[in-house]
Design an enzyme around this catalytic site. Structure first.
Site, mmCIF file in Angstrom:
data_model
loop_
_atom_site.group_PDB
_atom_site.id
_atom_site.type_symbol
_atom_site.label_atom_id
_atom_site.label_comp_id
_atom_site.label_asym_id
_atom_site.label_seq_id
_atom_site.Cartn_x
_atom_site.Cartn_y
_atom_site.Cartn_z
ATOM 1 N N LYS A 114 0.767 -0.804 0.223
ATOM 2 C CA LYS A 114 -0.039 -0.131 0.386
ATOM 3 C C LYS A 114 0.593 0.926 0.077
ATOM 4 C CE LYS A 114 -4.860 -1.793 1.632
ATOM 5 N NZ LYS A 114 -5.485 -1.896 2.371
ATOM 6 N N LYS A 195 -5.011 -10.226 -6.477
ATOM 7 C CA LYS A 195 -6.200 -10.645 -5.499
ATOM 8 C C LYS A 195 -7.351 -10.142 -5.750
ATOM 9 C CE LYS A 195 -6.235 -7.927 -1.929
ATOM 10 N NZ LYS A 195 -6.222 -7.910 -0.497
ATOM 11 N N LYS A 198 -10.964 -4.542 -2.879
ATOM 12 C CA LYS A 198 -12.674 -3.396 -2.946
ATOM 13 C C LYS A 198 -11.943 -2.007 -4.062
ATOM 14 C CE LYS A 198 -12.702 -3.058 1.542
ATOM 15 N NZ LYS A 198 -13.563 -3.551 2.555
HETATM 16 P P1 TYM Z 1 -10.646 -5.307 4.568
HETATM 17 O O1 TYM Z 1 -11.703 -4.872 5.056
HETATM 18 O O2 TYM Z 1 -9.779 -5.670 3.321
HETATM 19 O O3 TYM Z 1 -10.858 -7.743 4.028
HETATM 20 C C1 TYM Z 1 -12.191 -7.751 4.952
HETATM 21 C C2 TYM Z 1 -12.323 -9.583 5.517
HETATM 22 O O4 TYM Z 1 -12.115 -9.728 3.504
HETATM 23 C C3 TYM Z 1 -11.187 -10.390 3.583
HETATM 24 N N1 TYM Z 1 -10.798 -10.446 2.116
HETATM 25 C C4 TYM Z 1 -10.941 -11.291 1.385
HETATM 26 N N2 TYM Z 1 -10.572 -12.918 0.963
HETATM 27 C C5 TYM Z 1 -10.608 -13.860 -0.022
HETATM 28 N N3 TYM Z 1 -10.151 -13.291 -0.574
HETATM 29 C C6 TYM Z 1 -10.475 -11.543 -1.691
HETATM 30 N N4 TYM Z 1 -9.749 -11.832 -2.485
HETATM 31 C C7 TYM Z 1 -10.188 -10.920 -0.439
HETATM 32 N N5 TYM Z 1 -10.599 -9.345 0.045
HETATM 33 C C8 TYM Z 1 -10.913 -9.281 1.093
HETATM 34 C C9 TYM Z 1 -10.155 -10.033 4.179
HETATM 35 O O5 TYM Z 1 -8.709 -11.284 4.431
HETATM 36 C C10 TYM Z 1 -10.577 -9.993 5.499
HETATM 37 O O6 TYM Z 1 -10.695 -10.575 5.982
HETATM 38 N N6 TYM Z 1 -7.215 -5.621 8.314
HETATM 39 C C11 TYM Z 1 -8.481 -6.042 8.046
HETATM 40 C C12 TYM Z 1 -9.564 -5.475 9.151
HETATM 41 C C13 TYM Z 1 -8.861 -5.413 10.482
HETATM 42 C C14 TYM Z 1 -9.238 -6.960 11.170
HETATM 43 C C15 TYM Z 1 -9.291 -6.341 12.557
HETATM 44 C C16 TYM Z 1 -9.260 -8.114 10.602
HETATM 45 C C17 TYM Z 1 -9.421 -4.799 11.248
HETATM 46 N N7 TYM Z 1 -8.852 -5.250 12.352
HETATM 47 C C18 TYM Z 1 -8.843 -7.543 13.634
HETATM 48 C C19 TYM Z 1 -9.441 -9.452 12.084
HETATM 49 C C20 TYM Z 1 -9.403 -8.567 13.460
HETATM 50 C C21 TYM Z 1 -8.847 -5.528 6.373
HETATM 51 O O7 TYM Z 1 -8.382 -3.997 6.173
HETATM 52 O O8 TYM Z 1 -9.928 -6.067 6.102
#
Ligand code: TYM
Length: 338
Positions: A114, A195, A198
């Protein structure tokens, strides 16, 4: 009876949620809430790590709540909470920043991805995994269901929690990541080497959870495949990533093994058709419920208030124990974590 294990996970309220978010995360959450004491966070503080628009963040946070409820997260069973509503996240994050090392944070792949090519890298983007560790540890979490891209952050959380416990006493439960066996990394339909995300540039390879049936059919029909002309499930072959992606999506949605799914098809067109049908079947009721929930904002706000109430209880207990252990002088005037 033994206490139920605790599940916690989170999602950023920025951009439109994708099929990757659904298969990697939300779908697991929906299943796990039946068995575990579950908390799901809408992590608005994490959204500040890159450029953002305040009005869009506010609206996106409410929309994400509506989406989670529409997906089937049950507000009577699970705690859905907005990260900034519980002050303990930011408070514990500082302790985590002072426990994690610069070297550890520098090695985070997501930070490297990023920050690359960005003129202004916010300090928060660098310390992001410390806030994420705080999110998890604040609730004495046992299990963290996430897609594969988050596994490095959870590994770091385990390291930092273990270090803290070792230095100051047994304060935190050491969490484990739960990565789904299939579709843990849903790939972009037009660029199956990347991947589904969003934040991808043109979004043509993304299925958004709120796409119309037509959009879903069109995008899947255009999905990149290959020139092999055979429907085979082959792991670890970059040349076959497009077909593998479609097979995994269809396999998860129909509760089968991708190899078995592959054996039902000869032509790519038929595989795409079946995948689109399965995705639409799954997403169109979610889209309808989402519209209903967005039509009653005060209901959403009150569910989030209940979430905050429940979350604050555990959060303040953990935080006051951590503050005490690390050597902060207690004050009768201060209530921690809410
Ligand atoms: P975020 O918002 O990017 O994504 C949320 C969840 O979706 C999963 N994900 C995917 N899984 C499979 N294939 C994909 N292409 C894909 N894109 C996204 C992510 O793995 C995630 O589980 N840092 C985290 C948010 C967070 C968090 C936490 C998660 C903040 N605090 C504590 C767990 C525990 C994030 O940016 O997720």
């Amino acid at each position: 009876m033994a206490e139920r294990e605790r599940v916690l996970s989170g999602v950023q309220p920025t951009g439109q949620a994708t099929l990757g978010n659904f298969l990697g995360a939300f779908r697991q959450w929906r299943i796990q809430q039946e068995e575990y004491e579950s908390t799901f966070l809408i992590v608005d503080q994490h959204a500040l790590t890159v450029e953002h628009d305040p009005a869009a963040l506010r609206e996106g946070t409410l929309q994400m709540a509506a989406l989670l409820f529409a997906v089937g997260i049950d507000p009577t069973r699970s705690t859905v909470v907005v990260q900034s509503h519980v002050a303990g996240h930011a408070q514990l994050a500082w302790l985590m920043e002072c426990t994690a090392t610069y070297g550890e944070l520098s090695r985070m792949i997501q930070f490297k991805d990023k920050s690359r090519g960005s003129a202004m890298v916010r300090a928060g983007l660098f310390t992001y995994p410390a806030l994420m560790a705080a999110d998890i540890l604040l609730y004495q979490t046992d299990l963290v269901p996430v897609g594969e891209d988050q596994s490095q952050h959870i590994e770091l959380t385990r390291t930092v929690a273990t270090r803290f416990n070792h230095a100051y006493g047994d304060i935190f439960t050491i969490p484990r990541a739960v990565i789904p066996p299939l579709a843990a990394r849903v790939m972009d339909l037009s660029h199956p080497e990347a991947k589904m995300s969003k934040s991808s540039a043109d979004g043509q390879g993304n299925i958004y959870l709120l796409d119309s049936d037509d959009q879903i059919r069109r995008k899947i029909a255009k999905a990149k495949t290959d020139l092999f002309n055979e429907v085979l499930y082959v792991e670890d072959d970059p040349a076959r990533a497009g077909v593998r992606n479609l097979l995994e999506i269809l396999a998860v949605l129909t509760d089968r093994e991708p190899k078995d799914v592959a054996s039902n098809f000869v032509r790519y067109g038929d595989l795409k058709e079946a995948t689109a049908t399965a995705v639409i079947e799954q997403l169109s009721p979610i889209r309808e419920r989402y519209q209903d929930y967005m039509g009653d904002r005060s209901q959403l706000v009150s569910w989030l208030a209940i979430g905050r109430e429940r979350a604050s209880e555990v959060a303040s207990q953990t935080l006051s124990r951590a503050y005490d252990a690390i050597g902060f002088l207690p004050s009768k005037e201060v209530t921690y974590g809410d």
